[in-house]
Write an enzyme that holds these catalytic residues in place. Sequence first.
Site, PDB file in Angstrom:
ATOM      1  CG  HIS A  69      -0.341   0.075   2.553  1.00 17.22           C
ATOM      2  ND1 HIS A  69       0.085   1.249   3.124  1.00 17.22           N
ATOM      3  CD2 HIS A  69      -0.089  -0.889   3.467  1.00 17.22           C
ATOM      4  CE1 HIS A  69       0.569   1.002   4.328  1.00 17.22           C
ATOM      5  NE2 HIS A  69       0.483  -0.287   4.560  1.00 17.22           N
ATOM      6  CG  ASP A  71      -2.806   4.111   2.695  1.00 22.56           C
ATOM      7  OD1 ASP A  71      -2.373   3.058   2.195  1.00 22.56           O
ATOM      8  OD2 ASP A  71      -3.646   4.128   3.615  1.00 22.56           O
ATOM      9  CG  ASP A 101       2.724   0.577   7.902  1.00 26.64           C
ATOM     10  OD1 ASP A 101       2.445  -0.181   6.959  1.00 26.64           O
ATOM     11  OD2 ASP A 101       1.883   1.001   8.707  1.00 26.64           O
ATOM     12  CD  GLU A 133      -3.003  -1.496   5.228  1.00 20.73           C
ATOM     13  OE1 GLU A 133      -3.072  -2.492   5.952  1.00 20.73           O
ATOM     14  OE2 GLU A 133      -2.508  -0.416   5.623  1.00 20.73           O
ATOM     15  CD  GLU A 134      -1.404   2.469   7.505  1.00 15.32           C
ATOM     16  OE1 GLU A 134      -2.033   1.993   8.461  1.00 15.32           O
ATOM     17  OE2 GLU A 134      -0.185   2.254   7.333  1.00 15.32           O
ATOM     18  CD  GLU A 161       1.290  -3.781   5.892  1.00 14.55           C
ATOM     19  OE1 GLU A 161       2.142  -3.119   6.514  1.00 14.55           O
ATOM     20  OE2 GLU A 161       0.196  -3.312   5.524  1.00 14.55           O
ATOM     21  CG  HIS A 355       1.066   3.324  12.581  1.00 12.87           C
ATOM     22  ND1 HIS A 355      -0.281   3.038  12.716  1.00 12.87           N
ATOM     23  CD2 HIS A 355       1.420   2.795  11.384  1.00 12.87           C
ATOM     24  CE1 HIS A 355      -0.700   2.367  11.653  1.00 12.87           C
ATOM     25  NE2 HIS A 355       0.331   2.208  10.833  1.00 12.87           N
TER      26      HIS A 355
END
Length: 384
Positions: A69, A71, A101, A133-134, A161, A355
Amino acid sequence: MQTIDLLRDLIAFPTVSADPNLDLIQYCETLLRDVGAQVELIKDPSGQKANLYATIGPLDRPGVLLSGHTDVVPVVGQDWTVPPFEMTERDGLLLGRGCADMKGFVASAMAAALRAATLDLKTPLHLALSYDEEIGCVGVRSLIDMLAAAPIRPRFCIVGEPTSMQVATGHKGKTAARLVATGREGHSALAPSVLNAIHMACDIISFIRDLQEKLAAAGARDPAYDVPYTTLHVGMIEGGTALNIVPNRSEFLFEIRNLIEDDPQQLLAHIRDHAASYVQGLRKNFPQADISIDVTNTYPPLNTDPDSDVVQFVQGLSGHDATLKVAFGTEGGLFSSRLDVPTVVCGPGSMAQGHKPDEYVSVAQLAACDAMMDALLQRLVVGL
């Protein structure tokens, strides 16, 4: 282009889920088309976000899909010591939002695709880059719809991931829902004569907590997970306008993260049945009493057999024999359940760095991912 150079370029696109990703996708599209890849974009209704699906090699047979992903999560309110949307190299680490990520994997996959275009592949390489995705694996669904209608689907899928390059065979499913409680407003001095919607919401939260305790004590278990049972969690609650007004409306958001053995729809039905019985007891005095529960997002678990061909294949590429299951969700469950494509999760870095401020992936992890890609290309040249 080298993986680190690609990662530097990818980090510079501030693709927070709330914002467009089209500039990044078009950057990747240009690189891939320039080397002769077949590329398709699947845009969202706004035209500002898109998935990318590319194939390098023969088009008449299934290949290996690398999925990532594009995003990232927001940086607002985080205490970064480096610019989050500029890659910084420091002490063997590459820092920037998305390095772990999961733009590190995307960069390595892109570099592999560019190298693949110079080779005579017997088995094709597929690349899937998705958006949103997030916020619940939202964007990839249109790409999966496209593949579901295609005459040929990938043979294997690797979702990149961060797993520290270990091969992950499973993750829990997730169902997100919103509960809205409706009561009757009034002056707080007369609170017992009206119906407090916040209290109603809290009563249902208490039921959800009791259900969680029962699952923890006697529900299905899978020791491969850090939390080995299905979990229920209330994450946000709202209600009320002033302290001296009994609120007539309250809502909260909750989620179910389920093992493959537990059906989230059955758990939701259990909560709905309890809420209906609870409301029925209130309507004699408060006919407007109501509770509604709406599912806002759901994706399935991933549960790939550790002895399956895809696991042995990716173990051979990565050099890691062990398997694990990850706490976070991925698009892998959708590829597996919707398309019946055997899928594992394997990528550089650790979600422990995701994150967070000063998110990073190590140069060594990125090099290990590149080595896996090199091994993959060698297999595709020979043919699976």
